[in-house]
Design a protein around this motif. Structure first.
Motif, short mmCIF file in Angstrom:
data_model
loop_
_atom_site.label_atom_id
_atom_site.label_comp_id
_atom_site.label_asym_id
_atom_site.label_seq_id
_atom_site.Cartn_x
_atom_site.Cartn_y
_atom_site.Cartn_z
N ARG A 169 0.83 -1.21 0.00
CA ARG A 169 0.00 0.00 0.00
C ARG A 169 0.86 1.25 0.00
O ARG A 169 0.60 2.20 -0.74
CB ARG A 169 -0.92 0.01 1.22
N ARG A 170 1.92 1.23 0.78
CA ARG A 170 2.81 2.40 0.84
C ARG A 170 3.59 2.57 -0.46
O ARG A 170 3.84 3.70 -0.89
CB ARG A 170 3.74 2.28 2.04
N LEU A 171 3.96 1.48 -1.10
CA LEU A 171 4.65 1.58 -2.39
C LEU A 171 3.70 2.08 -3.48
O LEU A 171 4.11 2.83 -4.37
CB LEU A 171 5.26 0.23 -2.78
N ARG A 172 2.44 1.68 -3.40
CA ARG A 172 1.45 2.20 -4.36
C ARG A 172 1.25 3.70 -4.16
O ARG A 172 0.99 4.43 -5.12
CB ARG A 172 0.11 1.48 -4.21
N ALA A 173 1.36 4.16 -2.93
CA ALA A 173 1.15 5.58 -2.64
C ALA A 173 2.20 6.46 -3.33
O ALA A 173 1.93 7.61 -3.63
CB ALA A 173 1.18 5.82 -1.13
N ILE A 174 3.39 5.91 -3.58
CA ILE A 174 4.42 6.69 -4.26
C ILE A 174 4.54 6.31 -5.73
O ILE A 174 5.46 6.75 -6.41
CB ILE A 174 5.80 6.54 -3.57
N ASN A 175 3.60 5.49 -6.22
CA ASN A 175 3.60 5.10 -7.64
C ASN A 175 4.87 4.36 -8.03
O ASN A 175 5.40 4.53 -9.12
CB ASN A 175 3.42 6.33 -8.53
N TYR A 176 5.36 3.51 -7.16
CA TYR A 176 6.64 2.85 -7.39
C TYR A 176 6.63 1.98 -8.65
O TYR A 176 7.60 1.99 -9.42
CB TYR A 176 7.03 2.01 -6.17
N GLN A 177 5.56 1.25 -8.90
CA GLN A 177 5.51 0.38 -10.08
C GLN A 177 5.61 1.19 -11.36
O GLN A 177 6.24 0.77 -12.32
CB GLN A 177 4.24 -0.46 -10.08
N MET A 178 4.97 2.35 -11.39
CA MET A 178 5.03 3.19 -12.58
C MET A 178 6.46 3.65 -12.84
O MET A 178 6.95 3.62 -13.96
CB MET A 178 4.10 4.40 -12.40
N TRP A 179 7.15 4.07 -11.78
CA TRP A 179 8.54 4.50 -11.93
C TRP A 179 9.43 3.35 -12.38
O TRP A 179 10.33 3.52 -13.20
CB TRP A 179 9.06 5.08 -10.61
N GLU A 180 9.17 2.17 -11.82
CA GLU A 180 9.96 0.98 -12.17
C GLU A 180 9.76 0.60 -13.64
O GLU A 180 10.72 0.30 -14.35
CB GLU A 180 9.54 -0.16 -11.25
N ARG A 181 8.51 0.61 -14.09
CA ARG A 181 8.22 0.32 -15.49
C ARG A 181 8.84 1.35 -16.42
O ARG A 181 9.38 1.02 -17.47
CB ARG A 181 6.71 0.27 -15.72
N ARG A 182 8.73 2.60 -16.04
CA ARG A 182 9.30 3.67 -16.85
C ARG A 182 10.80 3.49 -17.02
O ARG A 182 11.35 3.66 -18.10
CB ARG A 182 9.00 5.02 -16.20
N ALA B 247 12.43 0.63 -16.86
CA ALA B 247 12.68 -0.55 -17.68
C ALA B 247 12.39 -0.31 -19.16
O ALA B 247 13.13 -0.74 -20.03
CB ALA B 247 11.86 -1.73 -17.17
N VAL B 248 11.31 0.41 -19.44
CA VAL B 248 10.88 0.59 -20.83
C VAL B 248 11.63 1.73 -21.52
O VAL B 248 12.17 1.57 -22.61
CB VAL B 248 9.35 0.84 -20.89
N VAL B 249 11.67 2.89 -20.89
CA VAL B 249 12.24 4.08 -21.52
C VAL B 249 13.74 4.20 -21.28
O VAL B 249 14.46 4.76 -22.09
CB VAL B 249 11.50 5.35 -21.03
N GLY B 250 14.19 3.66 -20.16
CA GLY B 250 15.60 3.74 -19.84
C GLY B 250 15.98 4.95 -18.99
O GLY B 250 17.15 5.16 -18.68
N ILE B 251 14.99 5.74 -18.61
CA ILE B 251 15.24 6.89 -17.73
C ILE B 251 15.20 6.38 -16.30
O ILE B 251 14.20 5.80 -15.87
CB ILE B 251 14.20 7.99 -17.94
#
Length: 102
Positions: free
Chosen positions: A34-47, A49-53
């Motif tokens: 829940r706390r990791l979702r609050a900081i949008n961690y998965q979105m940052w992690e995917r970004r 992996a995909v974009v390389g930033i």
């Protein structure tokens, strides 16, 4: 004058088991997620992996702290009843004010 006792909610007592349930490791893991979702961690992690930033350093370190806190709390012989309190976890407030998205 006749007095009558009003019992209200006292007539039906709550079972003692539900009030004193011991939190489990899964409960701690759910709180960490829940706390990791609050900081949008998965979105940052995917970004990353995909974009390389690379993800912001603050997000990465906060996620590491949340994971560490979850492991430390879950490894306790007796998990505290109030394990969800902010006292046990890293502070999210300052970070959420600074970064909520890319």
């Amino acid at each position: 004058m006749v007095f009558r006792v009003i019992e209200g909610g006292l007539a039906i007592a709550a079972p003692a088991d539900t009030a004193c349930e011991q939190p489990s490791r899964e409960d701690v893991e759910h709180e960490a997620e829940r706390r990791l979702r609050a900081i949008n961690y998965q979105m940052w992690e995917r970004r990353e992996a995909v974009v390389g930033i690379s993800m912001p350093r603050e997000i990465k370190y906060l996620a590491m702290q949340v994971i560490f806190a979850a492991q430390a709390i879950a490894s306790l012989r007796r998990i505290p009843q109030d394990f969800q309190a902010d006292f046990y976890w890293p502070a999210l407030d300052e970070l959420l004010a600074v970064r909520t998205g890319p």
